[in-house]
Write a protein that holds these residues in place. Structure first.
Motif, PDB file in Angstrom:
ATOM      1  N   TYR A 198       1.263  -1.392   0.702  1.00 42.23           N
ATOM      2  CA  TYR A 198      -0.159  -0.347   0.055  1.00 42.23           C
ATOM      3  C   TYR A 198       0.913   1.477   0.338  1.00 42.23           C
ATOM      4  CZ  TYR A 198      -3.142   3.389   1.573  1.00 42.23           C
ATOM      5  OH  TYR A 198      -3.980   4.688   1.565  1.00 42.23           O
ATOM      6  N   GLN A 199       0.390   2.188  -1.009  1.00 44.81           N
ATOM      7  CA  GLN A 199       1.720   2.983  -0.953  1.00 44.81           C
ATOM      8  C   GLN A 199       0.602   4.224  -0.407  1.00 44.81           C
ATOM      9  OE1 GLN A 199       2.413   5.138  -4.953  1.00 44.81           O
ATOM     10  NE2 GLN A 199       4.273   5.149  -3.673  1.00 44.81           N
ATOM     11  N   ARG A 219       4.263   1.334   2.697  1.00 44.52           N
ATOM     12  CA  ARG A 219       3.622   0.216   4.027  1.00 44.52           C
ATOM     13  C   ARG A 219       3.582  -1.493   2.526  1.00 44.52           C
ATOM     14  NH1 ARG A 219       0.357  -0.728   7.379  1.00 44.52           N
ATOM     15  NH2 ARG A 219       1.774  -1.908   8.108  1.00 44.52           N
ATOM     16  N   PRO A 220       4.060  -2.765   3.936  1.00 40.95           N
ATOM     17  CA  PRO A 220       3.896  -3.611   3.343  1.00 40.95           C
ATOM     18  C   PRO A 220       2.824  -3.942   3.120  1.00 40.95           C
ATOM     19  CG  PRO A 220       4.856  -3.951   5.620  1.00 40.95           C
ATOM     20  CD  PRO A 220       4.191  -2.322   4.660  1.00 40.95           C
ATOM     21  N   ALA A 221       2.441  -5.606   2.423  1.00 38.52           N
ATOM     22  CA  ALA A 221       1.409  -5.678   1.717  1.00 38.52           C
ATOM     23  C   ALA A 221       0.898  -6.237   3.485  1.00 38.52           C
ATOM     24  CB  ALA A 221       1.086  -7.300   1.036  1.00 38.52           C
ATOM     25  N   HIS A 222      -0.420  -6.270   3.522  1.00 40.41           N
ATOM     26  CA  HIS A 222      -1.028  -6.652   5.116  1.00 40.41           C
ATOM     27  C   HIS A 222      -2.656  -7.026   4.829  1.00 40.41           C
ATOM     28  CE1 HIS A 222      -0.857  -2.025   4.260  1.00 40.41           C
ATOM     29  NE2 HIS A 222      -2.686  -2.652   5.396  1.00 40.41           N
ATOM     30  N   LEU A 223      -3.037  -7.864   6.129  1.00 39.90           N
ATOM     31  CA  LEU A 223      -4.519  -7.732   6.137  1.00 39.90           C
ATOM     32  C   LEU A 223      -4.350  -7.129   7.707  1.00 39.90           C
ATOM     33  CD1 LEU A 223      -4.644 -12.088   5.366  1.00 39.90           C
ATOM     34  CD2 LEU A 223      -5.157 -10.066   4.332  1.00 39.90           C
ATOM     35  N   HIS A 224      -5.938  -6.741   7.712  1.00 38.00           N
ATOM     36  CA  HIS A 224      -6.312  -5.939   9.032  1.00 38.00           C
ATOM     37  C   HIS A 224      -7.224  -7.218   9.390  1.00 38.00           C
ATOM     38  CE1 HIS A 224      -4.709  -1.541   8.676  1.00 38.00           C
ATOM     39  NE2 HIS A 224      -4.954  -2.415   7.294  1.00 38.00           N
ATOM     40  N   ILE A 225      -6.722  -6.761  10.616  1.00 40.22           N
ATOM     41  CA  ILE A 225      -7.713  -8.142  11.808  1.00 40.22           C
ATOM     42  C   ILE A 225      -8.985  -7.432  12.607  1.00 40.22           C
ATOM     43  CG2 ILE A 225      -8.040 -10.329  12.083  1.00 40.22           C
ATOM     44  CD1 ILE A 225      -6.536 -10.672   9.253  1.00 40.22           C
ATOM     45  N   ALA A 226      -9.584  -7.823  12.739  1.00 38.64           N
ATOM     46  CA  ALA A 226     -10.004  -8.181  13.909  1.00 38.64           C
ATOM     47  C   ALA A 226     -10.836  -8.416  15.435  1.00 38.64           C
ATOM     48  CB  ALA A 226     -11.165  -6.292  14.769  1.00 38.64           C
ATOM     49  N   ASP A 244       7.875  -9.320   1.610  1.00 37.97           N
ATOM     50  CA  ASP A 244       8.097  -7.781   1.442  1.00 37.97           C
ATOM     51  C   ASP A 244       8.972  -7.011   1.457  1.00 37.97           C
ATOM     52  OD1 ASP A 244       4.405  -6.540   1.047  1.00 37.97           O
ATOM     53  OD2 ASP A 244       6.887  -5.607   1.125  1.00 37.97           O
ATOM     54  N   GLU A 245       9.554  -6.721   0.666  1.00 38.35           N
ATOM     55  CA  GLU A 245      10.803  -5.509   0.567  1.00 38.35           C
ATOM     56  C   GLU A 245      10.038  -3.999   1.517  1.00 38.35           C
ATOM     57  OE1 GLU A 245      11.504  -2.550  -2.604  1.00 38.35           O
ATOM     58  OE2 GLU A 245       9.755  -3.165  -4.262  1.00 38.35           O
ATOM     59  N   HIS A 246       8.825  -3.506   1.863  1.00 39.16           N
ATOM     60  CA  HIS A 246       8.650  -3.080   2.547  1.00 39.16           C
ATOM     61  C   HIS A 246       8.797  -3.540   3.901  1.00 39.16           C
ATOM     62  CE1 HIS A 246       9.734   0.134   0.175  1.00 39.16           C
ATOM     63  NE2 HIS A 246       8.750  -0.183  -0.706  1.00 39.16           N
ATOM     64  N   ASN A 247       8.405  -5.485   4.206  1.00 39.59           N
ATOM     65  CA  ASN A 247       8.502  -5.635   6.456  1.00 39.59           C
ATOM     66  C   ASN A 247       9.168  -4.620   6.956  1.00 39.59           C
ATOM     67  OD1 ASN A 247       6.489  -6.851   5.778  1.00 39.59           O
ATOM     68  ND2 ASN A 247       7.831  -8.917   5.420  1.00 39.59           N
ATOM     69  N   ASP A 248      10.860  -4.637   6.054  1.00 41.94           N
ATOM     70  CA  ASP A 248      11.736  -3.555   7.610  1.00 41.94           C
ATOM     71  C   ASP A 248      11.859  -2.301   7.481  1.00 41.94           C
ATOM     72  OD1 ASP A 248      12.448  -6.936   8.063  1.00 41.94           O
ATOM     73  OD2 ASP A 248      14.022  -6.532   6.505  1.00 41.94           O
ATOM     74  N   ASP A 249      10.814  -1.677   6.228  1.00 40.38           N
ATOM     75  CA  ASP A 249      11.003   0.094   6.898  1.00 40.38           C
ATOM     76  C   ASP A 249       9.682   0.701   6.109  1.00 40.38           C
ATOM     77  OD1 ASP A 249      10.758  -0.781   4.328  1.00 40.38           O
ATOM     78  OD2 ASP A 249      12.334   0.271   3.203  1.00 40.38           O
ATOM     79  N   ASP A 250       8.924  -0.474   6.648  1.00 37.80           N
ATOM     80  CA  ASP A 250       6.782  -0.121   6.312  1.00 37.80           C
ATOM     81  C   ASP A 250       6.973   1.951   7.170  1.00 37.80           C
ATOM     82  OD1 ASP A 250       4.664   0.707   6.851  1.00 37.80           O
ATOM     83  OD2 ASP A 250       4.506  -0.604   9.029  1.00 37.80           O
ATOM     84  N   ALA A 254       4.427  -0.652  11.608  1.00 41.30           N
ATOM     85  CA  ALA A 254       3.286  -1.759  12.276  1.00 41.30           C
ATOM     86  C   ALA A 254       3.530  -2.456  12.641  1.00 41.30           C
ATOM     87  CB  ALA A 254       2.252  -1.367  11.669  1.00 41.30           C
ATOM     88  N   VAL A 255       5.286  -3.221  11.537  1.00 38.80           N
ATOM     89  CA  VAL A 255       5.280  -4.552  11.958  1.00 38.80           C
ATOM     90  C   VAL A 255       6.011  -5.189  12.917  1.00 38.80           C
ATOM     91  CG1 VAL A 255       6.308  -5.970  10.020  1.00 38.80           C
ATOM     92  CG2 VAL A 255       5.880  -4.310   9.119  1.00 38.80           C
TER      93      VAL A 255
END
Ligand code: MBD
Ligand code: FE
Length: 282
Positions: A198-199, A219-226, A244-250, A254-255
């Protein structure tokens, strides 16, 4: 073929402001004590003045800042800005004492009253919804290991183009959003697609600030859960995908390592990811 217009910042940010107003998060009686207000307001103003002193802030910079603050409000981007740059710390503080599953920030794109779907569920999606099929399964238990058959798990996510329904034009109202009550053993199965990275909108004030600092807006690809169950603390979470290349620099920080899925190829030509939940008591 469906044509999708790129959602502008004013559109997605503005909707986030409206959604926040409707969310009920600012309860009618919401208030803080004078002591608390003095501590928070006093330190905030001191932090601003310390920064000005430390960097010898010029009048030109002061006025750019003033204009930018005005614009963030006009764009409706305060929820976006605060959720990206501050919510992770608030989330950390508020969940510090939990024994159960790790949470993460809610972000600006949750919408109440998504459709309820029985498990095994398929999230509402277009007939030609793009993306790798994802079967997301797991069990919801309390911290002692007892299944919680009254739990409900809710999922909301971006599509393969990185757009959230109700925050981008041209998407069905509840696309890729749903609430799924678990079965009698606390199990759920939710069929969806893998979200795209997500940009943050680059055309609004938050995007312009990010560009001014020469950062990236991803932001890295993500699922939102509640996850909620009677007598238990509501868990708000995000789950991520290895590689995901942004897991380390979200950009939203929030990772967490506990929030990595491990999807495996399945017989349906898609992938299966398992995540088992533990909910803390109230
Ligand atoms: C998102 O999709 C998101 O999850 C957050 C936290 C901020 C902006 C966009
Ligand atoms: Fe998101």
């Amino acid at each position: 073929m469906t044509t999708l217009t790129t959602p502008t910042a004013a559109e997605s940010g503005g909707s986030a402001t409206e959604v926040f107003r409707q969310s009920g998060k600012l309860g009618a009686g919401a208030d803080i004590s004078v002591e608390r207000a003095q501590a928070l307001i006093g330190d905030a103003i001191k932090a601003m003045n310390d920064l000005a002193e430390r960097h010898a802030l010029t009048y030109e910079e002061f006025n750019i800042f003033k204009a930018w603050l005005i614009q963030v409000g006009e764009d409706g981007e305060w929820p976006l800005f605060l959720d990206v740059f501050l919510e992770h710390t608030v989330e950390d503080i508020s969940t510090r004492d939990r024994q159960g599953s790790k949470g993460s920030i809610e972000g600006p794109y949750y919408v109440k009253n998504a459709p309820t779907l029985p498990t095994p569920a398929t999230l509402p999606m277009r007939e030609d919804e793009k993306g790798t099929k994802l079967k997301f399964t797991g069990t919801i238990k309390d911290v002692e290991g007892n299944p919680l058959p009254e739990a409900v798990i809710e999922l909301w996510q971006a599509d393969e183009d990185g757009y959230y329904s109700q925050f981008a034009s041209g998407l069905p109202e509840w696309n890729l959003r749903g609430r799924v009550p678990v079965d009698a053993e606390g199990n759920f199965e939710i069929n969806t697609i893998k979200p795209a990275p997500y940009q943050i909108p680059t055309d609004g004030s938050t995007g312009k600030m990010i560009a001014a600092a020469n950062w990236h807006a991803w932001r890295p690809a993500h699922l939102h859960i509640a996850v909620e169950a009677p007598g238990h603390q509501r868990l708000i979470q995000q789950l991520y995908f290895p590689g995901d290349e942004h897991n380390d620099d979200d950009i939203a920080n929030a990772v967490k390592p506990e929030l990595m899925l491990d999807p495996q190829p399945n017989d349906d030509g898609g992938e299966t990811a398992v995540y088992n939940y533990r909910l803390d008591k109230l």
